[in-house]
Motif scaffolding. Sequence first.
Motif, PDB file in Angstrom:
ATOM      1  N   ASN A  19      13.002  -3.874 -39.935  1.00 61.61           N
ATOM      2  CA  ASN A  19      11.887  -2.929 -40.018  1.00 61.61           C
ATOM      3  C   ASN A  19      12.435  -1.569 -40.438  1.00 61.61           C
ATOM      4  N   LYS A  21      14.644   1.442 -40.681  1.00 57.50           N
ATOM      5  CA  LYS A  21      15.603   2.010 -39.719  1.00 57.50           C
ATOM      6  C   LYS A  21      14.991   2.111 -38.327  1.00 57.50           C
ATOM      7  N   SER A  22      13.933   1.345 -38.097  1.00 58.84           N
ATOM      8  CA  SER A  22      13.184   1.444 -36.853  1.00 58.84           C
ATOM      9  C   SER A  22      13.470   0.244 -35.950  1.00 58.84           C
ATOM     10  N   TYR A  23      12.508  -0.130 -35.146  1.00 68.87           N
ATOM     11  CA  TYR A  23      12.617  -1.232 -34.196  1.00 68.87           C
ATOM     12  C   TYR A  23      11.392  -2.117 -34.315  1.00 68.87           C
ATOM     13  N   ASN A  25       8.897  -4.590 -31.632  1.00 64.84           N
ATOM     14  CA  ASN A  25       8.604  -4.903 -30.232  1.00 64.84           C
ATOM     15  C   ASN A  25       8.738  -6.393 -29.961  1.00 64.84           C
ATOM     16  N   ARG A  40      12.118  -3.058 -27.033  1.00 58.77           N
ATOM     17  CA  ARG A  40      12.155  -2.650 -28.432  1.00 58.77           C
ATOM     18  C   ARG A  40      13.511  -3.069 -28.980  1.00 58.77           C
ATOM     19  N   ASN A  42      16.113  -3.076 -32.108  1.00 52.14           N
ATOM     20  CA  ASN A  42      16.442  -2.326 -33.313  1.00 52.14           C
ATOM     21  C   ASN A  42      16.614  -3.235 -34.515  1.00 52.14           C
ATOM     22  N   SER A  43      16.263  -2.699 -35.685  1.00 54.61           N
ATOM     23  CA  SER A  43      16.510  -3.410 -36.941  1.00 54.61           C
ATOM     24  C   SER A  43      17.997  -3.718 -37.047  1.00 54.61           C
TER      25      SER A  43
END
Length: 74
Positions: A19, A21-23, A25, A40, A42-43
Amino acid sequence: TRYTTVYGLPGTPMKTVSNGKSYVNLRASPSEANGKVLKRINSGEQVTVLIPGDEWTMVRYGDLEGYMMSYFLK
């Protein structure tokens, strides 16, 4: 089955959370509205696929099992 030998079975299916540089759920149930967020992730992290699906996939991450949107698994 005691006389059967099986060769060439695939290993445990793994997917990478993706996703940007995000996370993403990890949820207790396959629902954005009602699925409690367990963690959460992380990518770039790897998860084990338990039950693949078109919209939601059941995965294991460490000792947690839950659902992630299949779109974010590569």
